[in-house]
Design an enzyme around this catalytic site. Structure first.
Site, PDB file in Angstrom:
ATOM      1  N   GLY A 147      21.228 -19.888  18.845  1.00 34.78           N
ATOM      2  CA  GLY A 147      21.316 -18.692  19.691  1.00 34.78           C
ATOM      3  C   GLY A 147      21.828 -17.512  18.889  1.00 34.78           C
ATOM      4  O   GLY A 147      22.734 -17.655  18.075  1.00 34.78           O
TER       5      GLY A 147
ATOM      6  N   LEU B   9      24.977 -12.135  21.793  1.00 37.47           N
ATOM      7  CA  LEU B   9      26.269 -11.578  21.408  1.00 37.47           C
ATOM      8  C   LEU B   9      27.175 -12.659  20.834  1.00 37.47           C
ATOM      9  O   LEU B   9      27.821 -12.459  19.806  1.00 37.47           O
ATOM     10  CB  LEU B   9      26.942 -10.927  22.614  1.00 37.47           C
ATOM     11  CG  LEU B   9      26.358  -9.583  23.016  1.00 37.47           C
ATOM     12  CD1 LEU B   9      27.116  -9.014  24.190  1.00 37.47           C
ATOM     13  CD2 LEU B   9      26.405  -8.609  21.854  1.00 37.47           C
TER      14      LEU B   9
ATOM     15  N   GLY C  56      26.401 -15.967  19.763  1.00 35.83           N
ATOM     16  CA  GLY C  56      25.846 -16.654  18.598  1.00 35.83           C
ATOM     17  C   GLY C  56      25.676 -15.723  17.413  1.00 35.83           C
ATOM     18  O   GLY C  56      26.006 -16.082  16.272  1.00 35.83           O
TER      19      GLY C  56
ATOM     20  N   SER D 144      22.245  -1.544  37.320  1.00 35.52           N
ATOM     21  CA  SER D 144      23.623  -1.721  36.862  1.00 35.52           C
ATOM     22  C   SER D 144      24.661  -1.521  37.960  1.00 35.52           C
ATOM     23  O   SER D 144      24.550  -0.655  38.815  1.00 35.52           O
ATOM     24  CB  SER D 144      23.917  -0.735  35.737  1.00 35.52           C
ATOM     25  OG  SER D 144      25.288  -0.693  35.496  1.00 35.52           O
TER      26      SER D 144
ATOM     27  N   ARG E 287      31.375  -8.638  42.744  1.00 34.61           N
ATOM     28  CA  ARG E 287      29.965  -8.932  42.980  1.00 34.61           C
ATOM     29  C   ARG E 287      29.738  -9.961  44.079  1.00 34.61           C
ATOM     30  O   ARG E 287      28.851  -9.802  44.915  1.00 34.61           O
ATOM     31  CB  ARG E 287      29.342  -9.440  41.687  1.00 34.61           C
ATOM     32  CG  ARG E 287      29.274  -8.338  40.662  1.00 34.61           C
ATOM     33  CD  ARG E 287      28.765  -8.821  39.331  1.00 34.61           C
ATOM     34  NE  ARG E 287      28.617  -7.665  38.452  1.00 34.61           N
ATOM     35  CZ  ARG E 287      28.278  -7.739  37.174  1.00 34.61           C
ATOM     36  NH1 ARG E 287      28.059  -8.927  36.615  1.00 34.61           N
ATOM     37  NH2 ARG E 287      28.151  -6.668  36.452  1.00 34.61           N
TER      38      ARG E 287
ATOM     39  N   GLU F 260      28.099 -17.275  27.360  1.00 33.01           N
ATOM     40  CA  GLU F 260      27.738 -17.742  28.700  1.00 33.01           C
ATOM     41  C   GLU F 260      27.491 -19.250  28.719  1.00 33.01           C
ATOM     42  O   GLU F 260      27.562 -19.889  29.771  1.00 33.01           O
ATOM     43  CB  GLU F 260      26.502 -16.988  29.205  1.00 33.01           C
ATOM     44  CG  GLU F 260      26.233 -17.171  30.697  1.00 33.01           C
ATOM     45  CD  GLU F 260      24.988 -16.426  31.181  1.00 33.01           C
ATOM     46  OE1 GLU F 260      24.463 -15.580  30.444  1.00 33.01           O
ATOM     47  OE2 GLU F 260      24.559 -16.695  32.320  1.00 33.01           O
TER      48      GLU F 260
ATOM     49  N   ARG G 168      32.375 -13.814  37.940  1.00 26.15           N
ATOM     50  CA  ARG G 168      32.654 -12.967  36.786  1.00 26.15           C
ATOM     51  C   ARG G 168      32.718 -11.509  37.201  1.00 26.15           C
ATOM     52  O   ARG G 168      31.896 -11.064  38.002  1.00 26.15           O
ATOM     53  CB  ARG G 168      31.559 -13.145  35.732  1.00 26.15           C
ATOM     54  CG  ARG G 168      31.775 -12.299  34.488  1.00 26.15           C
ATOM     55  CD  ARG G 168      30.747 -12.583  33.421  1.00 26.15           C
ATOM     56  NE  ARG G 168      29.389 -12.238  33.831  1.00 26.15           N
ATOM     57  CZ  ARG G 168      28.919 -10.997  33.897  1.00 26.15           C
ATOM     58  NH1 ARG G 168      29.685  -9.974  33.588  1.00 26.15           N
ATOM     59  NH2 ARG G 168      27.664 -10.781  34.273  1.00 26.15           N
TER      60      ARG G 168
ATOM     61  N   LEU H 184      29.870  -9.275  28.237  1.00 34.31           N
ATOM     62  CA  LEU H 184      29.766  -8.793  26.865  1.00 34.31           C
ATOM     63  C   LEU H 184      31.092  -9.043  26.161  1.00 34.31           C
ATOM     64  O   LEU H 184      31.148  -9.454  25.006  1.00 34.31           O
ATOM     65  CB  LEU H 184      29.439  -7.300  26.854  1.00 34.31           C
ATOM     66  CG  LEU H 184      28.151  -6.893  27.573  1.00 34.31           C
ATOM     67  CD1 LEU H 184      27.889  -5.415  27.374  1.00 34.31           C
ATOM     68  CD2 LEU H 184      26.980  -7.703  27.052  1.00 34.31           C
TER      69      LEU H 184
END
Lengths: 255, 247, 664
Positions: C40, C43, C45, C284, C337, C453, C463, C469
């Site tokens: 992967g 971000l 990996g 977003s 969320r 993730e 989350r 990120l």
């Protein structure tokens, strides 16, 4: 329109067609809310159900940011809508009965893998040649230590927004990758952190660009017109400037 | 596997050679020779306008031509000019073939050339250039060649111009032929299209792109690429019409 | 197999510092001999591969994409959190820690989350040094905005393309290591199995996607940074090729899957338009800074809108229900969320949905346009500006802030969001669950690590926005490069891993057999069709609201579908060639097992928390009812084809008090 009927002329290469050729398909039941790639999904599902070889095309995020999709649609890289990737193009921009020609990116530096899929490793190699700032993890100072003027940061962003899709090369009558190289050189040259190695960066990236067999820019600006992020050719001018200055104005003989 | 396989130009070429043979360097050669030729065209036009400025049976033009062919500075410059024309042409041909190769063997079946500010000319610079090159060859044979090697041109008889040839007569004779007039006018149209892109492109290649000044450069370029070829085209037309007694 | 969290002792705020100073190191000359495989290049990996290369390890990095830059981290829009307190609004490492624990509904490990908050500040510094063009203020300093579930401004952003810019930063650092020869890149290579030797992870079997050949790769440690498994739902905001196969292959080798039922349903996505839909697009969360969410108060109005007799503009102010502002006055439109998604579902369940399918609510920017327009008019000394002018100025401000998002919305829907309120609906976005890891980010399989993730560690049951990120980069740049030393320092006596050994040969043969079996079924249905069906089952029975009966039914349906898949799938093409359909089939095969485990986990967890809402467990006013006395644990599942085994890691909270989450 709920039920469009389309004639698709699609480039097939590999498998049954080692040399490559156009194959015609008819597709009906196309909904105008579909994205272009969803339309191809529907065609592929039909082909698979008939136990025929589906059309290979690359795609991933389907929201216009990963840069994977790479179709020349009716002569336009990413299709007729400007600043739109093929995955964000929707069928409402086509009409019932249209004939749509779909081809892969055509460039010597992007060899065809299969059908509409090309290999863009050459772009990776250009970045590997110098498209970075040499900073190891943990070496950084505080993020606010060097202020960067808002507009300048914004200009740097305008270049940094490149998604590496290769539409610039596909669009350029010379198959030049100057907009891709220019975008990275310009992005990094406009932030103070990137100025340190700006000279060697531009030298190495151009050397790699040339070695990959891309063509030479003659300022046609087709790249900007087809760039899904609308990156301006002014970044190519900055690249040229940097290249001239780093050769003629630097005491280094070889970079 | 995407690992780095940079082919580095050998050190034998030297840094300057490497610079000039790089993709940007090749374009810089095009740009600089182009800008030189652009400047030359203005000088050439000013001289040529002597053909029609005053109805003096060629006195002004012949004296200008005498000056141009005898002044050592001009003579040196003209050698440079020939060299640059050749360089511009050869480099252009090399680029054209390189760019064709870069596309690969299979060309697009359908390709729409949409640009962001670039004119249609920009796409056909190579072809335009080839036509212009052919024109220059004909033009050189016709005037420069005859001037230097033809025995049939009479002397320019005026005080202080001993040994000078009556080039005006040569030009006037050429433009009595309507075919020649059309040939020159059409050639100027090709040059105009070539300049339409070439002028601004030369600046972009040198990296001279600026939010405030680029629009000005473009405007000057467009005016130049219309006025200068127009100036050249007017000359054969006027001379032809004078000969016909219309003017 | 070991199953200990390995959280170091000491004060919460001192744990990481002390541990870092005392953990075993690997000397530079030994690093050169130790090989690490990273799967992967997102971000996590990408950052890890670059950092390991810098440290001097021999790194092999794998991605199924054509380029490391295409990993789906690229699509993250809104931003990245960091406890910098640049805004002087009371932020701190503790507050970021606390917000994350609370936002996750108290289902994450305290020590891991605190470490995340600590290193968050370094990430911003690192990214700036890499040339990431973050948004800035006029004075040239970094700008921040707010995200859901918090009351400070700690989100750094780069227009609506923060993930892209951060990923390109990591990609460029990785490219540098590749050019230096420290990292070897295997692009268009997919991991199809994990190789175990003596109970340790020793390498992978990869399929070269261009040629179809299988390859054996050995290493002293294997790191999975392979992202989440949200695509088990078929429709999600994940990229089309995002998959759970690498993690699932590890599970099949004995790694535990933790909290698989914790999936995040993102409240603001563009609603589904038809059967052909292949993926969903996120709008977003930053839009909720300025957008107001509403539905009509009456079902008649809603019906009129659905049938096209009215539009949102026809509904008078007093006939609109700004339900988030009404139900959660303290946080309003910026509730977390899970809360926002559930509220949207409730509204649509009550027949108030506003799209033809009945599954959409409005996100309205009119108030923000008015507010910004007036403010801009004021700063331009236009005190007598009329409504039209104010609107024009307001639209300009909104365009500066969210222009690219609005454009994307218009491209997809064909409607102009500056005029008509946006229609949005929740969609699967992120999976908090993942491979179980200890404090060192090592799974229960020695030598196998999971980051980003792909692991379960930091987000609990929900989350917070702009934290993905943060976690991916924290793991890749600042955590794993240290903690992997605890394992690799024991490996210096095993200088070479032989990829031609019997374990590798056997694993390769097994993988080839599996592929052969798939290709030989020669049934009648495409892998895509099975995937679509699986998605429908998952969404119906394991989606925004779940109940025991449905979960049992869903599990049964998945088992049946799996059987059908293995007897009736049709994979066109050949094995030894570029064959995207075969890639897809292999992934769907894994999803068909993972989905079952998710159902099982959701069934086990008899409580509602975060993204996991069990209808049987809700308060009188419909809020989630957590049951800390019985369910304050991480469920870590050991896979078994008939009856997976549950292992529990008790969650111990020493620093925060478990409270009912309230955003009212």
């Amino acid at each position: 329109m709920e039920n469009m009927k389309l004639k698709l002329r699609i480039w097939r290469q590999g498998g049954k067609f080692p040399q490559g050729k156009f194959v015609d398909y008819e597709l009906d039941g196309v909904n105008d809310h579909m994205s272009f790639l969803e339309m191809l999904d529907v065609l592929n599902e039909k082909l698979i159900n008939k136990k025929e070889d589906p059309i290979a095309f690359e795609h991933d995020c389907r929201e216009g940011i990963c840069g994977t999709c790479s179709l020349v649609i009716n002569g336009y890289p990413h299709g007729p809508m400007q600043q739109t990737t093929a995955c964000q193009l929707h069928m409402r921009h086509f009409r019932d009965g249209d004939t749509i020609t779909i081809e892969p990116w055509r460039s010597r530096a992007f060899p065809i893998v299969k059908d509409l899929v090309v290999n863009r490793d050459s772009f990776d190699r250009i970045i590997q040649a110098g498209g970075f700032i040499s900073v190891d993890t943990g070496q950084a100072q505080d993020g606010n230590a060097i202020p960067i003027e808002k507009d300048q940061a914004s200009h740097a962003f305008d270049a940094a927004t490149c998604i590496g899709c290769g539409a610039c090369v596909a669009a350029c009558p010379n198959a030049s990758a100057m907009l891709f190289v220019g975008a990275k050189v310009s992005h990094l040259a406009q932030v103070p952190q990137g100025k340190v190695e700006a000279d060697s960066r531009v030298q190495r990236m151009i050397a790699q660009h040339d070695a990959e067999g891309f063509g030479r820019c003659s300022n046609i600006t087709a790249c900007e017109a087809e760039c899904p992020k609308g990156i301006s050719v002014e970044h190519i001018a900055r690249l040229n400037r940097q290249y001239i200055a780093s050769t003629l104005g630097s005491e280094k003989v070889a970079n | 596997m995407a690992t780095s396989t940079a082919k580095r130009t050998g050190s034998r070429v030297g840094w300057f050679g490497k610079f000039l043979t790089s993709s940007i360097g090749q374009k810089i050669i095009m740009s600089l020779t182009g800008l030189f030729l652009i400047t030359f065209l203005v000088v050439h036009l000013i001289g040529n306008l002597q053909l029609i400025m005053s109805n003096d049976d060629g006195y002004a033009f012949n004296s200008y031509a005498y000056f141009m062919t005898n002044n050592p500075v001009i003579k040196t410059t003209s050698i440079l000019l020939y060299a640059f024309i050749v360089l511009h042409a050869i480099q252009g041909i090399l680029l054209w073939s390189k760019n064709r190769k870069a596309r690969g063997e299979q060309r697009y079946a359908v390709k729409v050339d949409r640009t962001a500010g670039g004119s249609k000319s920009s796409i056909y610079m190579g072809s335009l250039g080839m036509v212009i090159l052919a024109f220059i060859i004909v033009h050189m044979v016709q005037f420069w060649g005859q001037m230097h090697f033809s025995e049939s041109i009479g002397p320019f008889e005026a005080e202080g111009y001993e040994g000078a040839k009556d080039l005006y007569a040569l030009v006037a004779a050429t433009y009595e032929n309507i075919g020649m007039v059309i040939f020159y006018v059409v050639a100027m149209i090709f040059i105009a299209f070539h300049l339409w892109h070439g002028f601004q492109s030369a600046f972009q290649t040198l990296g001279l792109n600026h939010k405030k000044y680029t629009p000005l450069i473009k405007a000057v370029g467009y005016v130049y690429s219309v006025l200068v070829p127009l100036g050249f085209a007017v000359i054969p037309i006027v001379m032809y019409l004078r000969h016909q007694g219309v003017l | 197999m070991p199953f200990q969290s390995n959280v170091p002792p000491g004060e919460l705020s001192e744990k990481w510092k002390q541990y870092r100073s005392s953990m075993p190191l690997v000397a530079p000359n030994n690093k050169r001999r130790l090989e690490v495989i990273i799967v992967g290049t997102g971000l996590a990996g990408g950052a890890a591969a670059a950092t390991f290369g810098e440290l001097g390890y021999k790194v092999k990095v794998f991605t199924f994409h054509d380029s490391p830059r295409r990993a789906h981290s690229i699509a993250a829009q809104g931003g990245i959190n960091a406890a910098k307190n640049y805004q002087n609004d009371g932020d701190s490492i503790y507050r970021l820690f606390y917000d994350t624990i609370k936002g996750g509904d108290y289902r994450s490990r305290e020590a891991n989350v605190h470490r995340l908050a600590e290193v968050s500040v370094n990430i911003i510094d690192q990214a700036v040094a890499q040339g990431v063009p973050f948004a800035r203020e006029y004075g040239g300093l970094l700008s921040n905005r707010s995200f859901g579930g918090v009351q400070v401004s700690r989100t750094f952003y780069a227009r609506g393309q923060t993930g892209q810019q951060l990923l390109l930063g990591a990609y460029q650092s990785l490219s540098r290591q590749i050019s230096l020869g420290n990292v070897q890149l295997f692009n268009r290579h997919e991991m199809i199995d994990l190789v175990m030797e003596d109970g340790k992870a020793r390498g992978i079997i990869a399929r070269n996607l261009l040629t179809g050949e299988t390859e054996r790769h050995g290493a002293h440690a294997v790191v999975l940074g392979t992202g989440g498994y949200g695509n088990v739902f078929y429709l999600s905001t994940n990229a089309m090729n995002s998959n759970g196969s690498a993690a699932w292959r590890a599970v099949k080798q004995g790694a535990y899957m933790a909290n698989p039922c914790f999936t995040q349903i993102h409240p603001t996505c563009i609603p589904v338009s038809g059967e052909y839909q292949s993926k969903l697009t996120l709008m977003s969360e930053s839009l909720r800074n300025d957008g107001r969410v509403w539905v009509p108060k009456s079902q008649e109005d809603a019906a009129a809108i659905r049938e096209g007799r009215k539009t949102g503009l026809d509904i008078a102010e007093q006939d609109r229900d700004y339900y988030l502002e009404r139900r959660y006055p303290a946080f309003g439109n910026l509730v977390p969320r899970d809360v926002a998604s559930r509220a949207a579902k409730t509204a649509c369940d009550e027949g108030l949905g506003v799209s033809p399918t009945g599954l959409a609510v409005y996100l309205d920017f009119d108030a923000a346009i008015q507010r910004y327009g007036k403010s801009r008019a004021h700063s331009l000394n236009e005190y007598n500006a009329d409504d039209l002018r104010i609107r024009e100025l307001g639209v300009a401000v909104i365009e500066e802030k969210y222009g690219n998002l609005f454009e994307m919305y218009e491209k997809i829907t064909g409607e102009d969001p500056y005029v008509m309120p946006m229609k949005i609906y929740p969609a699967v976005h992120y999976t908090m669950g993942g491979l179980w890891v200890d404090y060192n980010l090592q799974t229960n399989v020695p030598g196998l690590f999971a980051i980003g993730e792909a692991n379960f560690s930091d987000h609990g049951a929900n989350r917070l926005g702009a934290s993905a990120l943060m976690q991916g980069l924290a793991d890749g740049y600042f955590v794993l490069p240290y903690t992997i030393g605890t394992y690799l320092s024991q490996e210096i006596r095993n200088p070479v891993v032989d990829p031609d050994g019997p374990a590798f040969r056997a694993a390769e043969a097994k993988s080839q057999e599996r592929i052969d079996r798939l290709m030989n079924i020669n049934g009648t249905k495409s892998a895509e069709a099975f995937h679509r069906e699986l998605g429908k089952i998952m969404w119906e029975y394991c989606g925004m609201a779940r109940n025991a009966e449905g979960l049992r039914k869903g599990r049964k349906m998945i088992r049946e579908l799996r059987q059908e898949f293995w007897s009736n799938v049709y994979v066109p093409g050949r094995i030894k060639e570029y064959n995207p359909e075969l890639e897809k089939a292999l992934r769907v095969a894994d999803f068909l097992e993972l989905g079952e485990l998710m159902m099982l986990d959701a069934l086990d967890r008899n409580e509602s928390c975060g993204g996991h809402f069990r209808e049987e467990y809700q308060s009188e006013d419909g809020e989630a009812l957590r049951r800390d006395d019985e369910y304050a644990y991480v469920s870590a599942w050991e896979w078994d084809d008939t009856e997976p085994v549950l292992h529990k890691e008790e969650l111990i909270f020493e620093n925060v008090e478990l409270k009912t989450r309230s955003y009212k």
